[in-house]
Design a protein around this motif. Structure first.
Motif, short mmCIF file in Angstrom:
data_model
loop_
_atom_site.label_atom_id
_atom_site.label_comp_id
_atom_site.label_asym_id
_atom_site.label_seq_id
_atom_site.Cartn_x
_atom_site.Cartn_y
_atom_site.Cartn_z
N UNK A 193 -81.73 18.31 -80.75
CA UNK A 193 -80.37 17.76 -80.64
C UNK A 193 -80.35 16.39 -80.00
N UNK A 194 -81.50 15.88 -79.54
CA UNK A 194 -81.55 14.59 -78.88
C UNK A 194 -81.70 13.46 -79.89
N UNK A 195 -80.93 12.43 -79.72
CA UNK A 195 -81.08 11.23 -80.55
C UNK A 195 -80.85 10.02 -79.67
N UNK A 196 -81.48 8.94 -80.00
CA UNK A 196 -81.40 7.74 -79.18
C UNK A 196 -79.98 7.21 -79.16
N UNK A 197 -79.46 6.94 -77.97
CA UNK A 197 -78.15 6.32 -77.83
C UNK A 197 -77.00 7.30 -77.85
N UNK A 198 -77.24 8.59 -78.09
CA UNK A 198 -76.15 9.57 -78.11
C UNK A 198 -76.31 10.51 -76.93
N UNK A 199 -75.19 11.03 -76.45
CA UNK A 199 -75.22 11.99 -75.36
C UNK A 199 -75.47 13.37 -75.95
N UNK A 200 -76.22 14.17 -75.22
CA UNK A 200 -76.49 15.53 -75.66
C UNK A 200 -75.26 16.40 -75.44
N UNK A 201 -75.10 17.42 -76.29
CA UNK A 201 -74.00 18.37 -76.14
C UNK A 201 -74.40 19.35 -75.04
N UNK A 202 -73.67 19.38 -73.97
CA UNK A 202 -73.98 20.24 -72.84
C UNK A 202 -72.95 21.35 -72.68
N UNK A 203 -72.10 21.56 -73.68
CA UNK A 203 -71.02 22.53 -73.55
C UNK A 203 -71.53 23.95 -73.34
N UNK A 204 -72.73 24.28 -73.82
CA UNK A 204 -73.26 25.63 -73.65
C UNK A 204 -73.82 25.86 -72.25
N UNK A 205 -73.86 24.86 -71.40
CA UNK A 205 -74.39 25.00 -70.06
C UNK A 205 -73.34 25.47 -69.05
N UNK A 206 -72.09 25.55 -69.48
CA UNK A 206 -71.01 25.87 -68.56
C UNK A 206 -70.30 27.14 -68.99
N UNK A 207 -69.70 27.83 -68.04
CA UNK A 207 -68.98 29.07 -68.32
C UNK A 207 -67.81 28.77 -69.26
#
Length: 151
Positions: A102-116
């Protein structure tokens, strides 16, 4: 001019007296004939116009230099970014660096699954509404029972 040399030259040539109030910028021309005063006024306006032209040229040169400096900084940053990207690509190709899917240069990773998905202390009812957990409130409402004997 240097130590009033231009004003002194005009005064000497036209036989007039020129006074300049440095705080207000008002120029006073006295003495001589009306024609001489008008000629002095004309020369002073010409000098003022020349000075304004020189000042405008200096300001334009300053702005051009600032724009050139900014363009150079942008080019330097773009070159550095391209170099870093090329180095990263080479490292990935050589197997030195593993890239997450899911990592690409210049884009932020999706972290929505890390939170309740539901805030702590909340529950979702059958109707889909969020309600506060009442477990703490129930504990506080229950009377304490003494263990052992009676008082």
């Amino acid at each position: 001019g240097n130590k009033g040399s231009v004003v002194n030259a005009i005064e000497k040539d036209l036989k007039v007296r020129i006074g300049i109030n440095s705080s207000t910028g008002i120029v006073t021309i006295t003495g001589g004939t009306k024609e001489m005063r008008e000629e002095a006024k004309k020369k002073i306006k010409e000098i003022e116009c020349q000075q304004q032209t020189v000042a405008a040229e200096k300001e334009e040169a300053r702005k051009l230099k600032a724009a050139e400096d900014a363009a150079e900084r942008v080019e330097t940053m773009a070159a550095a970014k391209a170099k870093a990207s090329a180095q990263r690509s080479a490292a990935v190709a050589d197997g030195e660096v593993k890239v997450h899917p899911q990592e690409s240069v210049g884009e932020k990773n999706d972290r929505s699954n890390e939170f309740a998905s539901v805030p702590v202390g909340m529950t979702i009812t059958a109707e889909g509404k969020q309600e506060a957990n009442d477990s703490q409130a129930k504990k506080e409402a229950e009377p304490l029972q003494a263990e052992g004997g009676t008082e």
